[in-house]
Scaffold this motif. Sequence first.
Motif, short mmCIF file in Angstrom:
data_model
loop_
_atom_site.label_atom_id
_atom_site.label_comp_id
_atom_site.label_asym_id
_atom_site.label_seq_id
_atom_site.Cartn_x
_atom_site.Cartn_y
_atom_site.Cartn_z
N ALA A 14 -49.05 17.65 26.68
CA ALA A 14 -48.92 17.52 25.23
C ALA A 14 -48.05 18.65 24.69
N GLY A 15 -47.17 18.30 23.77
CA GLY A 15 -46.23 19.25 23.22
C GLY A 15 -44.91 19.29 23.96
N GLY A 16 -44.84 18.66 25.11
CA GLY A 16 -43.63 18.66 25.90
C GLY A 16 -42.63 17.63 25.45
N SER A 17 -41.55 17.53 26.23
CA SER A 17 -40.44 16.64 25.88
C SER A 17 -40.02 15.81 27.08
N LEU A 18 -39.47 14.67 26.78
CA LEU A 18 -38.86 13.80 27.78
C LEU A 18 -37.66 13.12 27.14
N ARG A 19 -36.69 12.76 27.97
CA ARG A 19 -35.56 11.98 27.50
C ARG A 19 -35.46 10.72 28.33
N LEU A 20 -35.63 9.60 27.68
CA LEU A 20 -35.49 8.31 28.34
C LEU A 20 -34.06 7.81 28.20
N SER A 21 -33.60 7.15 29.23
CA SER A 21 -32.29 6.53 29.21
C SER A 21 -32.43 5.05 29.54
N CYS A 22 -31.52 4.26 29.02
CA CYS A 22 -31.50 2.83 29.32
C CYS A 22 -30.05 2.43 29.53
N ALA A 23 -29.72 2.08 30.75
CA ALA A 23 -28.36 1.67 31.09
C ALA A 23 -28.24 0.15 31.01
#
Length: 128
Positions: A14-23
């Motif tokens: 919790a409090g963290g980050s993620l970056r999702l990608s969609c090609a």
Amino acid sequence: QVQLAESGGGLVQAGGSLRLSCACSGRTFSDYAMGWFRQAPGKEREFVQSISRNGLRTRYLDSIKGRFTISRDNAKNTVYLQMSALKPEDTGVYYCAAQTRVLSNALGSTAAADYDYWGQGTQVTVSS
């Protein structure tokens, strides 16, 4: 035939980050408004955020306001979802989707039924 492939999910505190990608492959990416949806266990799929074909307009779910940002790179045929300040309630499978037959500056729909193509999803788990 359009194919969408998500990546970038995972386990985060919790409090963290993620970056999702969609090609996107198969057709002209810039012809589509794009959306991100998510589905938590035992719940229906819900709209998260969408972006117009030209990338200039976005709309979002109220609960993610100020935490998630959608963007797209039409030269790379990719849409992104930058997620920060993650909460356990953000846990779920995240799907990207493409909506056809939209004007260049039209906001992507919030309704899943309006999207024509879907990726297979990527799991996001936020631990408390």
